[in-house]
Design a protein around this motif. Structure first.
Motif, PDB file in Angstrom:
ATOM      1  N   LEU A 195       0.844  -1.198   0.000  1.00 13.99           N
ATOM      2  CA  LEU A 195       0.000   0.000   0.000  1.00 13.99           C
ATOM      3  C   LEU A 195       0.875   1.242   0.000  1.00 13.99           C
ATOM      4  CD1 LEU A 195      -2.348  -0.864   2.998  1.00 13.99           C
ATOM      5  CD2 LEU A 195      -2.968  -0.991   0.607  1.00 13.99           C
ATOM      6  N   SER A 196       0.351   2.329  -0.536  1.00 10.65           N
ATOM      7  CA  SER A 196       1.031   3.611  -0.364  1.00 10.65           C
ATOM      8  C   SER A 196       0.900   4.007   1.109  1.00 10.65           C
ATOM      9  CB  SER A 196       0.399   4.679  -1.254  1.00 10.65           C
ATOM     10  OG  SER A 196      -0.904   4.979  -0.792  1.00 10.65           O
ATOM     11  N   ILE A 197       1.776   4.861   1.571  1.00  8.83           N
ATOM     12  CA  ILE A 197       1.705   5.296   2.969  1.00  8.83           C
ATOM     13  C   ILE A 197       0.405   6.062   3.227  1.00  8.83           C
ATOM     14  CG2 ILE A 197       3.016   7.430   2.608  1.00  8.83           C
ATOM     15  CD1 ILE A 197       3.151   5.138   5.721  1.00  8.83           C
ATOM     16  N   ASP A 198      -0.061   6.812   2.231  1.00  9.13           N
ATOM     17  CA  ASP A 198      -1.326   7.539   2.409  1.00  9.13           C
ATOM     18  C   ASP A 198      -2.497   6.580   2.580  1.00  9.13           C
ATOM     19  OD1 ASP A 198      -0.072  10.012   2.239  1.00  9.13           O
ATOM     20  OD2 ASP A 198      -0.322  10.104   0.062  1.00  9.13           O
ATOM     21  N   ALA A 199      -2.534   5.524   1.777  1.00  5.71           N
ATOM     22  CA  ALA A 199      -3.608   4.530   1.897  1.00  5.71           C
ATOM     23  C   ALA A 199      -3.536   3.830   3.247  1.00  5.71           C
ATOM     24  CB  ALA A 199      -3.524   3.506   0.768  1.00  5.71           C
ATOM     25  N   TYR A 200      -2.322   3.522   3.690  1.00  9.13           N
ATOM     26  CA  TYR A 200      -2.156   2.875   4.986  1.00  9.13           C
ATOM     27  C   TYR A 200      -2.648   3.777   6.115  1.00  9.13           C
ATOM     28  CZ  TYR A 200      -0.067   1.145   9.233  1.00  9.13           C
ATOM     29  OH  TYR A 200       0.118   0.724  10.522  1.00  9.13           O
ATOM     30  N   ARG A 201      -2.273   5.039   6.054  1.00  9.47           N
ATOM     31  CA  ARG A 201      -2.690   5.970   7.112  1.00  9.47           C
ATOM     32  C   ARG A 201      -4.204   6.128   7.151  1.00  9.47           C
ATOM     33  NH1 ARG A 201       2.276  10.048   6.114  1.00  9.47           N
ATOM     34  NH2 ARG A 201       3.707   9.063   7.573  1.00  9.47           N
ATOM     35  N   ARG A 202      -4.839   6.198   5.968  1.00  9.46           N
ATOM     36  CA  ARG A 202      -6.305   6.290   5.938  1.00  9.46           C
ATOM     37  C   ARG A 202      -6.921   5.030   6.541  1.00  9.46           C
ATOM     38  NH1 ARG A 202      -5.250   8.341   0.836  1.00  9.46           N
ATOM     39  NH2 ARG A 202      -5.761   6.349  -0.135  1.00  9.46           N
ATOM     40  N   MET A 203      -6.387   3.881   6.187  1.00 12.52           N
ATOM     41  CA  MET A 203      -6.934   2.605   6.655  1.00 12.52           C
ATOM     42  C   MET A 203      -6.733   2.422   8.164  1.00 12.52           C
ATOM     43  SD  MET A 203      -5.991  -1.174   5.270  1.00 12.52           S
ATOM     44  CE  MET A 203      -4.535  -1.359   6.271  1.00 12.52           C
ATOM     45  N   SER A 204      -5.568   2.837   8.658  1.00 12.54           N
ATOM     46  CA  SER A 204      -5.242   2.614  10.071  1.00 12.54           C
ATOM     47  C   SER A 204      -5.750   3.737  10.975  1.00 12.54           C
ATOM     48  CB  SER A 204      -3.733   2.479  10.253  1.00 12.54           C
ATOM     49  OG  SER A 204      -3.093   3.718  10.002  1.00 12.54           O
ATOM     50  N   GLY A 205      -6.175   4.843  10.378  1.00 19.52           N
ATOM     51  CA  GLY A 205      -6.623   5.973  11.182  1.00 19.52           C
ATOM     52  C   GLY A 205      -5.471   6.805  11.712  1.00 19.52           C
ATOM     53  N   GLN A 206      -4.268   6.531  11.240  1.00 19.03           N
ATOM     54  CA  GLN A 206      -3.091   7.287  11.676  1.00 19.03           C
ATOM     55  C   GLN A 206      -3.164   8.693  11.086  1.00 19.03           C
ATOM     56  OE1 GLN A 206       0.664   5.950  10.047  1.00 19.03           O
ATOM     57  NE2 GLN A 206       1.689   6.320  11.980  1.00 19.03           N
ATOM     58  N   PRO A 207      -2.845   9.721  11.860  1.00 18.18           N
ATOM     59  CA  PRO A 207      -2.877  11.093  11.341  1.00 18.18           C
ATOM     60  C   PRO A 207      -1.994  11.226  10.106  1.00 18.18           C
ATOM     61  CG  PRO A 207      -2.561  11.117  13.704  1.00 18.18           C
ATOM     62  CD  PRO A 207      -2.439   9.685  13.257  1.00 18.18           C
ATOM     63  N   GLU A 208      -2.439  12.074   9.173  1.00 18.07           N
ATOM     64  CA  GLU A 208      -1.706  12.230   7.926  1.00 18.07           C
ATOM     65  C   GLU A 208      -0.655  13.333   7.977  1.00 18.07           C
ATOM     66  OE1 GLU A 208      -3.942  12.112   4.348  1.00 18.07           O
ATOM     67  OE2 GLU A 208      -5.404  10.754   5.197  1.00 18.07           O
ATOM     68  N   ASN A 209      -0.753  14.233   8.940  1.00 12.90           N
ATOM     69  CA  ASN A 209       0.256  15.279   9.018  1.00 12.90           C
ATOM     70  C   ASN A 209       0.505  15.643  10.480  1.00 12.90           C
ATOM     71  OD1 ASN A 209      -1.638  17.336   9.839  1.00 12.90           O
ATOM     72  ND2 ASN A 209      -2.332  17.397   7.712  1.00 12.90           N
ATOM     73  N   LEU A 210       1.529  16.420  10.712  1.00  6.12           N
ATOM     74  CA  LEU A 210       1.922  16.768  12.074  1.00  6.12           C
ATOM     75  C   LEU A 210       0.826  17.538  12.804  1.00  6.12           C
ATOM     76  CD1 LEU A 210       4.117  16.589  14.184  1.00  6.12           C
ATOM     77  CD2 LEU A 210       5.152  18.644  13.222  1.00  6.12           C
ATOM     78  N   ALA A 211       0.109  18.408  12.108  1.00  2.67           N
ATOM     79  CA  ALA A 211      -0.973  19.168  12.743  1.00  2.67           C
ATOM     80  C   ALA A 211      -2.061  18.227  13.253  1.00  2.67           C
ATOM     81  CB  ALA A 211      -1.554  20.173  11.765  1.00  2.67           C
ATOM     82  N   ASP A 212      -2.414  17.195  12.446  1.00  4.70           N
ATOM     83  CA  ASP A 212      -3.406  16.218  12.891  1.00  4.70           C
ATOM     84  C   ASP A 212      -2.905  15.456  14.110  1.00  4.70           C
ATOM     85  OD1 ASP A 212      -5.060  16.943  10.818  1.00  4.70           O
ATOM     86  OD2 ASP A 212      -4.507  15.230   9.538  1.00  4.70           O
ATOM     87  N   LEU A 213      -1.628  15.096  14.091  1.00  2.00           N
ATOM     88  CA  LEU A 213      -1.039  14.359  15.205  1.00  2.00           C
ATOM     89  C   LEU A 213      -1.088  15.181  16.491  1.00  2.00           C
ATOM     90  CD1 LEU A 213       0.482  11.779  16.056  1.00  2.00           C
ATOM     91  CD2 LEU A 213       2.593  12.962  15.498  1.00  2.00           C
ATOM     92  N   LEU A 214      -0.745  16.463  16.396  1.00  2.00           N
ATOM     93  CA  LEU A 214      -0.746  17.327  17.577  1.00  2.00           C
ATOM     94  C   LEU A 214      -2.160  17.639  18.054  1.00  2.00           C
ATOM     95  CD1 LEU A 214       2.124  19.753  16.587  1.00  2.00           C
ATOM     96  CD2 LEU A 214       2.204  17.919  18.284  1.00  2.00           C
ATOM     97  N   ALA A 215      -3.142  17.634  17.154  1.00  2.00           N
ATOM     98  CA  ALA A 215      -4.521  17.930  17.516  1.00  2.00           C
ATOM     99  C   ALA A 215      -5.254  16.722  18.084  1.00  2.00           C
ATOM    100  CB  ALA A 215      -5.274  18.450  16.294  1.00  2.00           C
ATOM    101  N   ALA A 216      -4.637  15.550  18.007  1.00  2.00           N
ATOM    102  CA  ALA A 216      -5.285  14.333  18.493  1.00  2.00           C
ATOM    103  C   ALA A 216      -5.556  14.450  19.984  1.00  2.00           C
ATOM    104  CB  ALA A 216      -4.423  13.117  18.192  1.00  2.00           C
ATOM    105  N   PRO A 217      -6.706  13.970  20.461  1.00  2.00           N
ATOM    106  CA  PRO A 217      -7.061  14.102  21.876  1.00  2.00           C
ATOM    107  C   PRO A 217      -6.006  13.519  22.815  1.00  2.00           C
ATOM    108  CG  PRO A 217      -8.895  13.211  20.623  1.00  2.00           C
ATOM    109  CD  PRO A 217      -7.731  13.301  19.691  1.00  2.00           C
TER     110      PRO A 217
END
Length: 78
Positions: free
Chosen positions: A38-60
């Motif tokens: 899989l592409s890393i983008d497809a993997y991140r969408r599938m796993s629910g992993q944040p796609e960018n640093l802003a999403d990661l920092l905004a995670a609860p």
């Protein structure tokens, strides 16, 4: 989904990576599916992993504590 044999994959990894940018690629061994590329983008969408640093920092869970080891895992070398 595209399918490539293990032999085809080993002979042209770059082609498999290009194909995986568009859709998952199934790798077969003796005619049986064994792996999915899989592409890393497809993997991140599938796993629910944040796609960018802003999403990661905004995670609860980042409100409690941000472990630098988590960043290395999510944003390590590509």
């Amino acid at each position: 989904m595209k399918m490539v044999t293990s032999r085809e994959f080993n002979q042209d990894v770059s082609l498999a990576k290009r194909l995986a940018r568009m859709e998952p690629v199934i790798v077969t061994d003796r005619g049986r599916p064994t792996h999915v590329l899989l592409s890393i983008d497809a993997y991140r969408r599938m796993s629910g992993q944040p796609e960018n640093l802003a999403d990661l920092l905004a995670a609860p869970e980042s409100a409690d504590a941000l472990d630098p080891a988590d960043l290395r895992g999510a944003w390590g070398p590509r």
